[in-house]
Design a protein around this motif. Structure first.
Motif, PDB file in Angstrom:
ATOM      1  N   ARG A 127     -11.995   2.018  -0.296  1.00 47.40           N
ATOM      2  CA  ARG A 127     -12.456   0.767  -0.913  1.00 47.40           C
ATOM      3  C   ARG A 127     -11.436   0.231  -1.914  1.00 47.40           C
ATOM      4  O   ARG A 127     -11.232  -0.975  -2.012  1.00 47.40           O
ATOM      5  CB  ARG A 127     -13.795   1.007  -1.600  1.00 47.40           C
ATOM      6  CG  ARG A 127     -14.502  -0.265  -2.029  1.00 47.40           C
ATOM      7  CD  ARG A 127     -15.869   0.063  -2.572  1.00 47.40           C
ATOM      8  NE  ARG A 127     -16.609  -1.135  -2.927  1.00 47.40           N
ATOM      9  CZ  ARG A 127     -17.810  -1.123  -3.494  1.00 47.40           C
ATOM     10  NH1 ARG A 127     -18.394   0.048  -3.776  1.00 47.40           N
ATOM     11  NH2 ARG A 127     -18.429  -2.251  -3.783  1.00 47.40           N
ATOM     12  N   GLU A 177     -12.708  -0.855   4.465  1.00 50.09           N
ATOM     13  CA  GLU A 177     -14.114  -0.484   4.506  1.00 50.09           C
ATOM     14  C   GLU A 177     -14.418   0.657   5.463  1.00 50.09           C
ATOM     15  O   GLU A 177     -15.230   1.516   5.179  1.00 50.09           O
ATOM     16  CB  GLU A 177     -14.976  -1.698   4.883  1.00 50.09           C
ATOM     17  CG  GLU A 177     -15.225  -2.656   3.737  1.00 50.09           C
ATOM     18  CD  GLU A 177     -16.074  -2.032   2.630  1.00 50.09           C
ATOM     19  OE1 GLU A 177     -16.856  -1.111   2.916  1.00 50.09           O
ATOM     20  OE2 GLU A 177     -15.941  -2.466   1.469  1.00 50.09           O
ATOM     21  N   ASN A 188      -8.353   0.267  -1.736  1.00 47.51           N
ATOM     22  CA  ASN A 188      -7.238  -0.368  -1.032  1.00 47.51           C
ATOM     23  C   ASN A 188      -7.690  -1.518  -0.140  1.00 47.51           C
ATOM     24  O   ASN A 188      -6.974  -1.917   0.784  1.00 47.51           O
ATOM     25  CB  ASN A 188      -6.485   0.680  -0.210  1.00 47.51           C
ATOM     26  CG  ASN A 188      -5.647   1.599  -1.084  1.00 47.51           C
ATOM     27  OD1 ASN A 188      -4.613   1.187  -1.599  1.00 47.51           O
ATOM     28  ND2 ASN A 188      -6.110   2.829  -1.281  1.00 47.51           N
ATOM     29  N   GLY A 189      -8.872  -2.060  -0.429  1.00 49.71           N
ATOM     30  CA  GLY A 189      -9.337  -3.247   0.271  1.00 49.71           C
ATOM     31  C   GLY A 189      -9.799  -3.009   1.689  1.00 49.71           C
ATOM     32  O   GLY A 189      -9.810  -3.933   2.507  1.00 49.71           O
ATOM     33  N   ASP A 225     -10.957  -3.748   7.058  1.00 49.06           N
ATOM     34  CA  ASP A 225     -11.969  -4.256   6.128  1.00 49.06           C
ATOM     35  C   ASP A 225     -13.156  -4.870   6.871  1.00 49.06           C
ATOM     36  O   ASP A 225     -14.097  -5.361   6.261  1.00 49.06           O
ATOM     37  CB  ASP A 225     -11.354  -5.289   5.174  1.00 49.06           C
ATOM     38  CG  ASP A 225     -10.792  -6.497   5.904  1.00 49.06           C
ATOM     39  OD1 ASP A 225     -10.869  -6.549   7.154  1.00 49.06           O
ATOM     40  OD2 ASP A 225     -10.254  -7.393   5.228  1.00 49.06           O
ATOM     41  N   ARG A 269       0.825  -1.212   0.000  1.00 48.26           N
ATOM     42  CA  ARG A 269       0.000   0.000   0.000  1.00 48.26           C
ATOM     43  C   ARG A 269       0.866   1.272   0.000  1.00 48.26           C
ATOM     44  O   ARG A 269       0.413   2.343   0.375  1.00 48.26           O
ATOM     45  CB  ARG A 269      -0.898   0.013   1.246  1.00 48.26           C
ATOM     46  CG  ARG A 269      -1.968  -1.085   1.260  1.00 48.26           C
ATOM     47  CD  ARG A 269      -2.658  -1.117   2.599  1.00 48.26           C
ATOM     48  NE  ARG A 269      -3.814  -2.006   2.602  1.00 48.26           N
ATOM     49  CZ  ARG A 269      -4.220  -2.679   3.685  1.00 48.26           C
ATOM     50  NH1 ARG A 269      -3.565  -2.553   4.818  1.00 48.26           N
ATOM     51  NH2 ARG A 269      -5.275  -3.464   3.629  1.00 48.26           N
TER      52      ARG A 269
END
Length: 362
Positions: A113, A118, A115-116, A140, A61
């Motif tokens: 979102r 929530e 970058n996986g 997430d 990331r």
């Protein structure tokens, strides 16, 4: 994260004592939430921008972190409401911005979102004027109950993290740096005033105290904060405290008035995040006859605050053992800092360092 409060508190104090790092603390915190991204960061409400001091869970990331600092920090809907969130209490994202509103934001759709992740939870640790220092975990996991439990853990460790801020911003922590600055000012006869990021004086040389008493060109306002009569000087000084500046190198700024310079002390990420920046105001005579000091010699070679202390000690005739004793650190630490000084200054011995300082002084 649940049930790990005691371990986290122990790691906080281990980091304060130098037995481990703040990175280790953040890694331990983040490890309780697989796939999460945790950060110690600040957000400047005046600039509507922020930057991260420590990051855990960033594997894969790296680009996302750069994107946040360069663009998305300005769009973070949580930060727009951070001023109304209580300091020292863990809180989940949904308690700041409703889920429906958050899901419609560019920040969620194009950053979180993508970058996986929530949602998130966080904790405001310290407020310095309009700059907020925070601990945040993006995850997430959308389960509200689990995230509330994680936020409760943040609330429980908050008093210990706030204690870290109080220590790092205390005179005790800054004693070595302040003694160095005061010694340089007294030895040179300069008016030297060391100021923290709240614009309060934390140390002044004898000549600096006389300047403050006279109130010209600088004095104290009714709140006890530094106040220049010249607005340009005041603006230049305040700019030195910008938390977004590159902070690990000592930096000299020539003020827009002859005979005056500002020196921002460089330091580690710990200094920049917890302790905050400090600036030395050097005041010469009215003709601008301001001779270079050891602080400026050190700054011109990019020495950190700790390296500047070693540099000054060597020039002053102290041994490595004496410098280590006065700084309260191990001799090996001083030796490591001395090696860094050699590299940055292009010298190879302590005699070379003394010659360097003497040559620039002439």
């Amino acid at each position: 994260m649940e049930g790990r409060t005691d371990e986290l508190v122990a790691t906080i104090y281990a980091a304060l004592l130098g037995e481990t790092s703040w990175q280790s603390f953040l890694d331990e915190l983040n490890g309780a939430s697989p796939g999460a991204l945790s950060t110690l960061f600040f957000h400047d409400m005046r600039a509507n921008a922020g930057a991260m001091a420590y990051v855990s869970g960033s594997e894969g990331r790296e680009k996302a972190l750069g994107d946040y600092e360069s663009y998305y920090s300005n769009l973070n809907p949580w930060m727009r409401k951070v001023a109304v969130t209580p300091i020292g209490r863990g809180i989940i994202g949904e308690a700041i911005v409703s889920r429906d509103e958050f899901n419609r934001s560019e920040y969620y759709n194009d950053y979180i979102r993508r970058n996986g992740l929530e949602t998130g939870l966080g904790l405001t640790l310290h407020r310095d004027n309009a700059c907020y220092f925070l601990l945040s975990t993006l995850t997430d996991d959308k389960d509200v109950d689990r995230n509330l439990a994680r936020a409760d853990t943040l609330t429980q460790i908050a008093p210990h993290l706030k204690r870290a801020f109080r220590y790092y911003r205390s005179g005790e922590f800054h004693a070595a740096a302040l003694d160095l600055g005061e010694g340089v000012g007294d030895a040179s006869g300069l008016g030297l005033i060391v100021v923290n990021d709240d614009l309060r004086v934390v140390r002044a040389s004898a000549a600096g105290q006389q300047v403050l008493a006279a109130g010209e060109p600088v004095g104290l306002d009714v709140m006890g904060r530094i106040r220049f009569q010249d607005r340009d000087l005041q603006t230049s000084l305040q700019a030195m405290f910008n938390h977004g500046r590159s902070g690990q190198t000592t930096e000299v700024t020539y003020a827009p008035q002859p005979g005056m310079r500002f020196i921002r002390f460089g330091g580690s990420r710990v200094l920049q995040f917890f302790a905050g920046p400090m600036v030395a105001i050097l005041i010469g005579d009215a003709r601008g006859n301001l001779k270079p000091t050891l602080l400026e010699v050190a700054a011109s070679h990019g020495l950190s605050l700790a390296e500047t202390r070693v540099f000054s000690g060597i020039v002053g005739g102290q041994s490595i053992t004496e410098i280590a004793r006065s700084a309260g650190v191990k001799r090996e630490t001083i030796r490591s800092q001395l090696k860094s000084i050699f590299t940055k200054t292009g010298t190879t011995s302590q005699k070379d360092i003394i010659r360097l300082a003497a040559g620039i002084s002439r």
